[in-house]
Each structure stands twice: as structure tokens, then as C-alpha cells.
Design a protein around this motif. Sequence first.
Motif, PDB file in Angstrom:
ATOM      1  N   ILE A 239     -11.793  23.150   9.440  1.00 55.89           N
ATOM      2  CA  ILE A 239     -11.132  21.675   9.178  1.00 55.89           C
ATOM      3  C   ILE A 239     -10.060  21.999   8.603  1.00 55.89           C
ATOM      4  CG2 ILE A 239     -10.782  19.359   8.273  1.00 55.89           C
ATOM      5  CD1 ILE A 239     -12.965  19.355  10.450  1.00 55.89           C
ATOM      6  N   ASP A 240      -8.662  21.754   9.005  1.00 55.60           N
ATOM      7  CA  ASP A 240      -7.398  22.377   8.385  1.00 55.60           C
ATOM      8  C   ASP A 240      -7.370  23.817   7.847  1.00 55.60           C
ATOM      9  OD1 ASP A 240      -6.083  19.829   8.806  1.00 55.60           O
ATOM     10  OD2 ASP A 240      -6.837  19.011   6.887  1.00 55.60           O
ATOM     11  N   GLY A 241      -7.977  24.654   8.785  1.00 57.22           N
ATOM     12  CA  GLY A 241      -8.108  26.118   8.591  1.00 57.22           C
ATOM     13  C   GLY A 241      -9.165  26.458   7.633  1.00 57.22           C
ATOM     14  N   GLU A 242     -10.103  25.760   7.272  1.00 53.39           N
ATOM     15  CA  GLU A 242     -11.103  25.756   6.226  1.00 53.39           C
ATOM     16  C   GLU A 242     -12.569  25.732   6.822  1.00 53.39           C
ATOM     17  OE1 GLU A 242     -13.280  24.320   2.002  1.00 53.39           O
ATOM     18  OE2 GLU A 242     -11.224  23.233   2.655  1.00 53.39           O
TER      19      GLU A 242
ATOM     20  N   ILE B 281     -16.127  24.780   7.554  1.00 55.64           N
ATOM     21  CA  ILE B 281     -17.141  23.893   6.972  1.00 55.64           C
ATOM     22  C   ILE B 281     -18.643  24.464   7.210  1.00 55.64           C
ATOM     23  CG2 ILE B 281     -17.938  21.541   7.103  1.00 55.64           C
ATOM     24  CD1 ILE B 281     -14.868  21.927   6.137  1.00 55.64           C
ATOM     25  N   SER B 282     -19.597  24.838   6.310  1.00 56.11           N
ATOM     26  CA  SER B 282     -20.603  25.120   6.496  1.00 56.11           C
ATOM     27  C   SER B 282     -21.639  24.106   6.884  1.00 56.11           C
ATOM     28  CB  SER B 282     -21.219  25.687   5.154  1.00 56.11           C
ATOM     29  OG  SER B 282     -20.420  26.929   4.766  1.00 56.11           O
TER      30      SER B 282
ATOM     31  N   GLN C 211     -23.806  12.606  10.605  1.00 55.94           N
ATOM     32  CA  GLN C 211     -22.189  12.925  10.580  1.00 55.94           C
ATOM     33  C   GLN C 211     -21.564  12.246  11.812  1.00 55.94           C
ATOM     34  OE1 GLN C 211     -20.673  13.734   7.998  1.00 55.94           O
ATOM     35  NE2 GLN C 211     -22.212  14.630   6.755  1.00 55.94           N
ATOM     36  N   ASN C 212     -20.337  12.095  11.603  1.00 57.33           N
ATOM     37  CA  ASN C 212     -19.541  11.312  12.824  1.00 57.33           C
ATOM     38  C   ASN C 212     -19.186  12.221  13.713  1.00 57.33           C
ATOM     39  OD1 ASN C 212     -20.180   8.311  12.047  1.00 57.33           O
ATOM     40  ND2 ASN C 212     -18.850   8.792  10.381  1.00 57.33           N
ATOM     41  N   PHE C 213     -19.122  12.373  14.922  1.00 53.12           N
ATOM     42  CA  PHE C 213     -18.445  13.265  15.900  1.00 53.12           C
ATOM     43  C   PHE C 213     -18.333  12.434  17.176  1.00 53.12           C
ATOM     44  CE2 PHE C 213     -18.106  16.467  19.189  1.00 53.12           C
ATOM     45  CZ  PHE C 213     -17.070  17.161  18.789  1.00 53.12           C
ATOM     46  N   SER C 214     -17.142  12.439  17.636  1.00 49.89           N
ATOM     47  CA  SER C 214     -16.945  11.773  18.943  1.00 49.89           C
ATOM     48  C   SER C 214     -15.486  11.738  19.396  1.00 49.89           C
ATOM     49  CB  SER C 214     -17.034  10.239  18.820  1.00 49.89           C
ATOM     50  OG  SER C 214     -16.102   9.557  18.004  1.00 49.89           O
ATOM     51  N   SER C 215     -14.902  11.450  20.248  1.00 44.73           N
ATOM     52  CA  SER C 215     -13.680  11.508  20.547  1.00 44.73           C
ATOM     53  C   SER C 215     -12.653  10.638  19.662  1.00 44.73           C
ATOM     54  CB  SER C 215     -13.529  10.940  22.229  1.00 44.73           C
ATOM     55  OG  SER C 215     -13.822   9.525  22.212  1.00 44.73           O
ATOM     56  N   GLU C 216     -13.440  10.055  18.934  1.00 45.62           N
ATOM     57  CA  GLU C 216     -12.542   9.016  17.958  1.00 45.62           C
ATOM     58  C   GLU C 216     -12.432   9.672  16.442  1.00 45.62           C
ATOM     59  OE1 GLU C 216     -14.652   7.464  19.958  1.00 45.62           O
ATOM     60  OE2 GLU C 216     -13.184   7.069  21.369  1.00 45.62           O
ATOM     61  N   GLN C 217     -13.481  10.326  16.392  1.00 44.45           N
ATOM     62  CA  GLN C 217     -13.738  10.780  14.938  1.00 44.45           C
ATOM     63  C   GLN C 217     -14.552  12.024  14.733  1.00 44.45           C
ATOM     64  OE1 GLN C 217     -16.035   7.547  12.857  1.00 44.45           O
ATOM     65  NE2 GLN C 217     -15.457   8.239  10.735  1.00 44.45           N
ATOM     66  N   ILE C 218     -14.151  12.674  13.560  1.00 44.88           N
ATOM     67  CA  ILE C 218     -15.205  13.721  13.143  1.00 44.88           C
ATOM     68  C   ILE C 218     -15.327  13.855  11.642  1.00 44.88           C
ATOM     69  CG2 ILE C 218     -13.379  15.492  12.909  1.00 44.88           C
ATOM     70  CD1 ILE C 218     -15.220  17.701  13.497  1.00 44.88           C
ATOM     71  N   PHE C 219     -16.421  13.699  11.159  1.00 44.08           N
ATOM     72  CA  PHE C 219     -16.885  13.190   9.569  1.00 44.08           C
ATOM     73  C   PHE C 219     -16.029  11.984   9.494  1.00 44.08           C
ATOM     74  CE2 PHE C 219     -17.013  18.289   9.402  1.00 44.08           C
ATOM     75  CZ  PHE C 219     -18.435  18.096   9.822  1.00 44.08           C
ATOM     76  N   ASP C 220     -15.245  11.874   8.345  1.00 42.34           N
ATOM     77  CA  ASP C 220     -14.728  10.683   7.856  1.00 42.34           C
ATOM     78  C   ASP C 220     -13.241  10.570   8.530  1.00 42.34           C
ATOM     79  OD1 ASP C 220     -13.773  12.504   6.401  1.00 42.34           O
ATOM     80  OD2 ASP C 220     -13.951  11.497   4.381  1.00 42.34           O
ATOM     81  N   MET C 221     -12.943  11.392   9.201  1.00 38.72           N
ATOM     82  CA  MET C 221     -11.577  11.450   9.754  1.00 38.72           C
ATOM     83  C   MET C 221     -11.376  11.142  11.110  1.00 38.72           C
ATOM     84  SD  MET C 221     -10.877  15.412   8.241  1.00 38.72           S
ATOM     85  CE  MET C 221     -12.661  15.826   8.417  1.00 38.72           C
ATOM     86  N   GLU C 222     -10.553  10.051  11.308  1.00 36.45           N
ATOM     87  CA  GLU C 222     -10.406   9.416  12.535  1.00 36.45           C
ATOM     88  C   GLU C 222      -9.197   9.772  13.462  1.00 36.45           C
ATOM     89  OE1 GLU C 222     -10.302   5.146  12.143  1.00 36.45           O
ATOM     90  OE2 GLU C 222     -12.377   4.993  11.125  1.00 36.45           O
TER      91      GLU C 222
ATOM     92  N   ILE D  80     -20.582  27.238  19.960  1.00 43.71           N
ATOM     93  CA  ILE D  80     -19.202  26.113  20.060  1.00 43.71           C
ATOM     94  C   ILE D  80     -18.640  26.261  18.719  1.00 43.71           C
ATOM     95  CG2 ILE D  80     -19.214  23.604  19.970  1.00 43.71           C
ATOM     96  CD1 ILE D  80     -21.964  23.182  21.147  1.00 43.71           C
ATOM     97  N   ASP D  81     -17.333  26.089  18.926  1.00 53.08           N
ATOM     98  CA  ASP D  81     -16.625  26.162  17.928  1.00 53.08           C
ATOM     99  C   ASP D  81     -15.507  24.847  17.899  1.00 53.08           C
ATOM    100  OD1 ASP D  81     -16.656  28.996  17.197  1.00 53.08           O
ATOM    101  OD2 ASP D  81     -15.979  29.306  18.872  1.00 53.08           O
ATOM    102  N   ILE D  82     -15.490  24.192  16.746  1.00 57.13           N
ATOM    103  CA  ILE D  82     -14.901  22.882  16.537  1.00 57.13           C
ATOM    104  C   ILE D  82     -13.805  22.920  15.674  1.00 57.13           C
ATOM    105  CG2 ILE D  82     -15.007  20.383  16.082  1.00 57.13           C
ATOM    106  CD1 ILE D  82     -17.959  20.504  16.675  1.00 57.13           C
ATOM    107  N   LYS D  83     -12.332  22.760  16.009  1.00 58.72           N
ATOM    108  CA  LYS D  83     -11.421  22.810  15.248  1.00 58.72           C
ATOM    109  C   LYS D  83     -10.587  21.483  14.966  1.00 58.72           C
ATOM    110  CE  LYS D  83     -10.579  27.740  15.939  1.00 58.72           C
ATOM    111  NZ  LYS D  83      -9.633  28.560  16.181  1.00 58.72           N
ATOM    112  N   PHE D  84     -10.217  21.144  13.719  1.00 59.09           N
ATOM    113  CA  PHE D  84      -9.577  19.782  13.516  1.00 59.09           C
ATOM    114  C   PHE D  84      -8.437  20.173  12.680  1.00 59.09           C
ATOM    115  CE2 PHE D  84      -8.664  15.949  11.129  1.00 59.09           C
ATOM    116  CZ  PHE D  84      -8.321  15.179  12.033  1.00 59.09           C
TER     117      PHE D  84
END
Length: 445
Positions: A301-304, A306-307, A354-365, A396-400
Motif C-alpha cells: 500500500i503506497d509502497g509499504e 503490509i504483513s 478484511q475488504n477486497f474487491s474491485s471497489e475496495q481494499i481494506f478501508d480504502m475505496e 499473488i502480488d497486490i499493489k494499491f
Amino acid sequence: MPIASSQNQSTQTNGFHYHTIASLGDSTLGSDPTGYRGPFASLHAANLMDVDYYEGAVGGDRSWTLIDAGRHTDIAENYGNGTLVTMMVGAWDFIDSDVDIVNGEYAFIDKLEENITIIIETLLESEIDILVWNLPNMSFLPFLTQIFPTEKHPYFTEASRLWADRLEEISDFYGESVQIFDLMAASDDLLQNQSSRIIGEYEVISPPVMCDKNCIMVDSLHPTSVGQGLLANYMMSAINEKFPSPEGDYPLLSDDELISLADFGMTQGAQEEIKIEGDVTEACFDWTDSVYRDMYLTITIDGEDISVPSYIGFNTELCRQSTHVMYSGERSINVISNIQNNLTLNHFFHIWGQNFSSEQIFDMELQDGGELSVSIDGVEYTGDLSEIKIDGVISIDIKFESPMDAEDSTQDIGDSTPGFSALLISMTLMLVIFTRSSRRESEGW
């Protein structure tokens, strides 16, 4: 100057005395909570040498994550002379650098060498001997060959050989306390020579075929139990040669012991698969007799980084003393493999809460802006983010990236550019005026 060897000159004559084998590295040498891929080669070695065993290898470890977690210092602080560390480090460093490798760029090896030197010197300071595994020919690794076209595979061969040569140089530098187990030669022998895979009347199946019992590989990354047994015998031969016992050669695993690690009497695929009715995330499994495979998940998330916490989906309120269809280990997600249902990454996030979808990851929409990308086994995923199927998936690599970072970066550039331009113009005008003035003075104007 190299650190002094932990063995004195008399050791070469009398042999090496050990009380403990310890492992360091990734899931090739450790991290199998279900016992599905073990016993590992290092544990076989400890049993054959009749010494204690400590497992310091953790699935998914890169050279730098091993150092950051202090796994080498844990061993150095708790063990000393009489300890032999078996260490395989670098496979995930290679995988992380796969795009560089296929472009013929191998600079990552310099950083890998720097990190492994830190690990080695820390262990040597505690008078610990080290048997370093080089890597197999990474062009044969199914995980990579499934991603990149055939014409790119020689780059992985070249990088693997460069790393093997670098390890030989490191071993020569430190002397007899640091020796190399040539895993590249051992794995080449297993893959290319049928006779090396024959145990009694049975043949262990080589890649590209993968299976859970009678193959060398259980998946795209990991040896099976019998694969570990075969590797253990290669490693024991290396120990007998490079760290000989004063009592003579250590034994190898017998054919009967190797056969017991497989199930040649069972037809592959005969394992019963079950169909979960209802919500798959609420099904529970006894981890002691269920079959799992590893899947690696990284989130940035933003280069950080997340464990992912350990033991998500293990011994929960719903599944007491058992697991859900997925549960997290220290570096990987353990995925139940003997069910007919199609599991998704979204199931794991649901179990995690935790939230994960095409609209949201964690609490970020995402409707607030930002970019979300997903890579599956190194390839960008372009499908539906609300249903990412994970059948056979290894990584799997997820980047936001939130919109604020991009806006701040743009704003910084916008704010700084006019000032810089004005300063540059002013300096240019001053230089022109000064030059003309100098000419007038020199020419008598």
C-alpha cells in the motif's frame, strides 16, 4: 580478511564433531506445518547423523527478509561450535528479479552476495560450520517456465550458473568452515537421469509432471517428501566429503526408507476429494490429516509492505482446533487442496475479515481514486477482482496507490518548476550581461 575457521588444523585429521543441524532459507528447507512436504532434507541429515535438529528455514524468505527477521542471529546466539547450518538462500531473490533476468540483467546477484555474506559472517563468529546450497537450474523451475516463453529460459540458466560460481568464490574465501552443496548438479541428475530416480522397483516421476506422493515436485516450487529424501542422500554424500565424521561415513537413506516417503501402491489422484455445500469459508478441516499447498501473498500500500498476520483461519471461533479452507503461516497461505470447490483470493480476505474487491481494499475505496493492481504468478491480472480464482496459483502480488501520493507528487513538481525556471532564466540573463560587459571592457568599448 576472512573470519577464522571454526575448525583447527587437527580437525582435518580427526574429522568434524557435531551435535546439531540447523536449517536456514525458504520453504525448500522448512515451513511445512502440515507435514505434507517433509521431512525436509536437513531433518533427514540430523537423524542420519544422530544429532539434534533446529528448523530456522521459513517459507518465502528472501535473503533480506531472513536478515531483517534476525533468523541468522537467533542461531548464532543460541548455537556455536559443533553446529552445522544447512542453508539455501536466494530462490525468492531470483523470482523477485525474474523480469531483470529475462532482460539479461543480473545486478541483483551483487545484493544477494552482500546479504549472504552478512549471514555467513554472523554464523562464523559463533564458530558454526555452514553447508551452503546453491540453487537448481532455475530454468527448470516449473513456476518460472510456466510464465516465460522458452526463448527466455536460458537467461535463468545463465543467472543460476553465475550465482553458483559466486558461491564457490565465497566458499574459497572463508575456507573449510563454509562448503557448497551442489544442488544444481543434484537436481540436474534427478531430472535428466532416469536411473537416479529409481528406488527398488519404482521410479519417482520427474517434472513437468507434478503430484503429491510419487513425483519429485509436489507443485511448481516444492519437492515432495520422497523428493526431499532423494535430496537428503545427495546432501549426505556432500557432508561425508566436506565435513567428514571421525567415525567414518554417515549412512544414507535406504531404499526402504525412501519408498516409505512415497506411496507407490496408490494410484495418483486416488485421494478422495470432497464437495463443500454452502459457504466454503465456514467449512472446517482437521489440519493433522488434511492436505494443503502453499500460496504466497504480498500486499503493498503506497509502497509499504503490509504483513499478513499468521494463523488467520486457524483455530478460530468457528473452527476450533482446526482450519478454514485457507489459513496463513508465517510467510505463506496454506490452501486446502482436496476439495472440488473453486476457491478464490476473496475467500481468504473474507476469512481474514478484511475488504477486497474491485471497489475496495481494506478501508480504502477505489471510488475515491487510486490504483489497484494484481499480479498472478508474475503476470498482471485483468479479470474480475471480486472473484480471483487461485487454483494452482503460487504467488499473488497486490499493489494499491492512493490518489494523494500521485497528487502530492504532481503538486510538488508544479510548485517547484516555475521557481526553478525563473531562477534558471535569471541566471542565464546575468551570464549574458556579464559576458557582454566583459567583451566591451576587453575591446575598449
